[in-house]
Write a protein that holds these residues in place. Sequence first.
Motif, PDB file in Angstrom:
ATOM      1  N   VAL A   1      69.992  56.177  66.699  1.00 41.72           N
ATOM      2  CA  VAL A   1      68.963  57.111  66.265  1.00 41.72           C
ATOM      3  C   VAL A   1      68.586  58.052  67.418  1.00 41.72           C
ATOM      4  O   VAL A   1      68.436  59.249  67.215  1.00 41.72           O
ATOM      5  N   ILE A   2      68.487  57.499  68.622  1.00 50.56           N
ATOM      6  CA  ILE A   2      68.105  58.329  69.769  1.00 50.56           C
ATOM      7  C   ILE A   2      69.221  59.323  70.091  1.00 50.56           C
ATOM      8  O   ILE A   2      68.944  60.463  70.464  1.00 50.56           O
ATOM      9  N   SER A   3      70.464  58.910  69.922  1.00 48.29           N
ATOM     10  CA  SER A   3      71.563  59.831  70.215  1.00 48.29           C
ATOM     11  C   SER A   3      71.578  61.010  69.246  1.00 48.29           C
ATOM     12  O   SER A   3      72.046  62.084  69.585  1.00 48.29           O
ATOM     13  N   CYS A   4      71.036  60.825  68.052  1.00 50.50           N
ATOM     14  CA  CYS A   4      70.947  61.936  67.097  1.00 50.50           C
ATOM     15  C   CYS A   4      69.785  62.870  67.431  1.00 50.50           C
ATOM     16  O   CYS A   4      69.855  64.061  67.175  1.00 50.50           O
ATOM     17  N   LEU A   5      68.710  62.327  67.998  1.00 48.68           N
ATOM     18  CA  LEU A   5      67.533  63.139  68.316  1.00 48.68           C
ATOM     19  C   LEU A   5      67.662  63.877  69.641  1.00 48.68           C
ATOM     20  O   LEU A   5      66.964  64.854  69.865  1.00 48.68           O
ATOM     21  N   LEU A   6      68.539  63.405  70.510  1.00 50.23           N
ATOM     22  CA  LEU A   6      68.681  64.015  71.824  1.00 50.23           C
ATOM     23  C   LEU A   6      69.085  65.494  71.764  1.00 50.23           C
ATOM     24  O   LEU A   6      68.451  66.322  72.437  1.00 50.23           O
TER      25      LEU A   6
END
Length: 123
Positions: A1-6
């Motif tokens: 999820v964090i890799s998509c928001l970065l």
Amino acid sequence: VISCLLPVLFLLLAFLCKQLLWLFLFLALVLAATGLLHWDLVEAAFCKVLTFAVTQKLGTRCTMSAVRLKRGSVEAQNIVIANGPGEWAAPYSLKVHQLRVQFRLIGLLSLFPHCEVGHFRLG
């Protein structure tokens, strides 16, 4: 999820930096135009700041009618410094019609001690 928001966060950060840069540029142009077109407003503001600073430093009331900022000099007109606390015969402790401080290279060099190198002397 964090890799998509970065990437979204980086995009948002880049957008904010770009907007802040445009805001800074706009404010710089407005201040430059004010300084060029209404130099008297800049001098009046400097007079207020200088009066406040001298009043705070001395601990007694100081007034100036005008401050002129010129190339290489600062000129204050009608400076009156009130008396300190207590009974005084004079209505003020200092009154100067015009005080000019000039910034010249010779005056700056006179602040330094004498320097000798061989046959050459500076100061």
